[in-house]
Design an enzyme around this catalytic site. Sequence first.
Site, mmCIF file in Angstrom:
data_model
loop_
_atom_site.group_PDB
_atom_site.id
_atom_site.type_symbol
_atom_site.label_atom_id
_atom_site.label_comp_id
_atom_site.label_asym_id
_atom_site.label_seq_id
_atom_site.Cartn_x
_atom_site.Cartn_y
_atom_site.Cartn_z
ATOM 1 N N ASP A 145 33.723 33.944 55.861
ATOM 2 C CA ASP A 145 33.382 35.028 54.922
ATOM 3 C C ASP A 145 31.887 35.381 54.805
ATOM 4 O O ASP A 145 31.392 35.574 53.687
ATOM 5 C CB ASP A 145 33.935 34.704 53.518
ATOM 6 C CG ASP A 145 35.460 34.622 53.492
ATOM 7 O OD1 ASP A 145 36.075 34.610 54.574
ATOM 8 O OD2 ASP A 145 36.028 34.564 52.395
ATOM 9 N N ASP A 167 37.365 37.975 53.932
ATOM 10 C CA ASP A 167 38.097 38.380 52.757
ATOM 11 C C ASP A 167 38.375 39.868 52.990
ATOM 12 O O ASP A 167 37.444 40.630 53.313
ATOM 13 C CB ASP A 167 37.146 38.190 51.554
ATOM 14 C CG ASP A 167 37.820 37.611 50.335
ATOM 15 O OD1 ASP A 167 38.885 36.989 50.460
ATOM 16 O OD2 ASP A 167 37.262 37.790 49.234
ATOM 17 N N HIS A 174 40.449 42.601 51.132
ATOM 18 C CA HIS A 174 41.295 42.971 50.003
ATOM 19 C C HIS A 174 41.651 44.452 49.975
ATOM 20 O O HIS A 174 40.809 45.296 50.288
ATOM 21 C CB HIS A 174 40.571 42.655 48.688
ATOM 22 C CG HIS A 174 40.267 41.204 48.467
ATOM 23 N ND1 HIS A 174 41.169 40.196 48.709
ATOM 24 C CD2 HIS A 174 39.145 40.589 47.984
ATOM 25 C CE1 HIS A 174 40.620 39.038 48.394
ATOM 26 N NE2 HIS A 174 39.395 39.235 47.961
ATOM 27 N N SER A 205 42.751 39.763 42.344
ATOM 28 C CA SER A 205 41.590 38.938 41.985
ATOM 29 C C SER A 205 40.494 39.763 41.296
ATOM 30 O O SER A 205 39.528 39.203 40.792
ATOM 31 C CB SER A 205 41.008 38.258 43.229
ATOM 32 O OG SER A 205 40.271 39.170 44.024
ATOM 33 N N HIS A 234 35.481 43.387 45.456
ATOM 34 C CA HIS A 234 34.647 42.956 46.592
ATOM 35 C C HIS A 234 35.484 42.950 47.863
ATOM 36 O O HIS A 234 36.712 42.854 47.811
ATOM 37 C CB HIS A 234 34.085 41.547 46.332
ATOM 38 C CG HIS A 234 35.157 40.504 46.204
ATOM 39 N ND1 HIS A 234 35.853 40.296 45.038
ATOM 40 C CD2 HIS A 234 35.693 39.648 47.123
ATOM 41 C CE1 HIS A 234 36.760 39.347 45.225
ATOM 42 N NE2 HIS A 234 36.696 38.946 46.473
ATOM 43 N N LYS A 261 42.108 37.722 55.503
ATOM 44 C CA LYS A 261 42.950 37.026 54.517
ATOM 45 C C LYS A 261 42.911 37.721 53.160
ATOM 46 O O LYS A 261 42.016 38.530 52.902
ATOM 47 C CB LYS A 261 42.488 35.571 54.379
ATOM 48 C CG LYS A 261 41.061 35.454 53.877
ATOM 49 C CD LYS A 261 40.613 34.022 53.843
ATOM 50 C CE LYS A 261 39.142 33.944 53.554
ATOM 51 N NZ LYS A 261 38.752 34.529 52.250
ATOM 52 N N GLU A 274 46.410 35.918 46.130
ATOM 53 C CA GLU A 274 45.065 35.436 46.412
ATOM 54 C C GLU A 274 45.154 34.430 47.547
ATOM 55 O O GLU A 274 46.180 33.740 47.700
ATOM 56 C CB GLU A 274 44.451 34.786 45.158
ATOM 57 C CG GLU A 274 43.035 34.247 45.343
ATOM 58 C CD GLU A 274 42.006 35.292 45.815
ATOM 59 O OE1 GLU A 274 42.170 35.867 46.921
ATOM 60 O OE2 GLU A 274 41.039 35.528 45.081
ATOM 61 N N ALA A 310 32.232 30.971 50.326
ATOM 62 C CA ALA A 310 31.330 30.256 49.447
ATOM 63 C C ALA A 310 31.807 28.797 49.371
ATOM 64 O O ALA A 310 33.002 28.542 49.361
ATOM 65 C CB ALA A 310 31.369 30.876 48.045
ATOM 66 N N CYS A 331 36.045 29.711 49.226
ATOM 67 C CA CYS A 331 36.738 29.854 50.507
ATOM 68 C C CYS A 331 36.414 28.739 51.499
ATOM 69 O O CYS A 331 37.285 28.336 52.261
ATOM 70 C CB CYS A 331 36.481 31.245 51.079
ATOM 71 S SG CYS A 331 37.373 32.479 50.089
HETATM 72 C C1 VGL Z 1 35.481 34.189 47.842
HETATM 73 C C2 VGL Z 1 35.480 34.625 45.590
HETATM 74 C C3 VGL Z 1 36.397 35.636 45.769
HETATM 75 C C4 VGL Z 1 34.933 33.391 48.985
HETATM 76 C C5 VGL Z 1 36.402 35.189 48.031
HETATM 77 O O1 VGL Z 1 34.887 33.913 50.122
HETATM 78 O O2 VGL Z 1 34.511 32.228 48.753
HETATM 79 N N1 VGL Z 1 35.033 33.902 46.619
HETATM 80 N N2 VGL Z 1 36.849 35.903 46.985
HETATM 81 ZN ZN ZN Z 2 38.008 37.657 47.389
#
Ligand code: VGL
Ligand code: ZN
Length: 195
Positions: free
Chosen positions: A15, A57, A59, A65, A76, A101, A108, A136, A140
Amino acid sequence: MKIALTKHSALTVVDVQNDFIPGGALPVPEGDKVVEPLNKYIEMFRRQGLPIVATRDWHPPNHMSFKEYGGIWPPHCIQNSWGAEFHPDLHLPRDTIIISKATEPDKEAYSGFEGTDLHNILKDKGVRRVFVGGLATDYCVKNTVLDALKLGYETILLMDAIKGVDVNEGDSERAITEMITNGAIGISMEDIFIV
Ligand code: VGL
Ligand code: ZN
């Protein structure tokens, strides 16, 4: 801790997308700092002809989320938006395996393995050892690492190529402890040797 880059190894970059970088919609503090070390890991794996995976990510605009749909995050990484693009300085080779994903509105998925073909793809390539870095640490990266361990991979956490959100102070440190406790091996660039 020395660790071999065996022929059964693969790199997974988690990510590293504009929205997770300062200036994006859900910025990870110092998220941009993972780009340079990850480029070095990418080059190392590319030279050895080893698989490189990049998760993203991805979405829909009404993802659960997002705060307005009952979640905890600002919108995001919306499919096909600038924020969902990989960081422009991340040097992903053309043949990078891209794993999208959390693509459905009502599900989620923090882990790159959840609802994706990643496990099958790695299995088909004979991968037994996965090296994981990116964003992060406390979401993830953590969930991807824990799933990799559950699926039986030797799982290497790239300590010098991860950054966390830290919604609560200490979340990233706790996530690292949890990953290590569950069997992940934490290493840095200089620990890798090529066999
Ligand atoms: C993530 C918060 C929401 C990540 C993804 O990639 O860690 N964190 N969606
Ligand atoms: Zn996300």
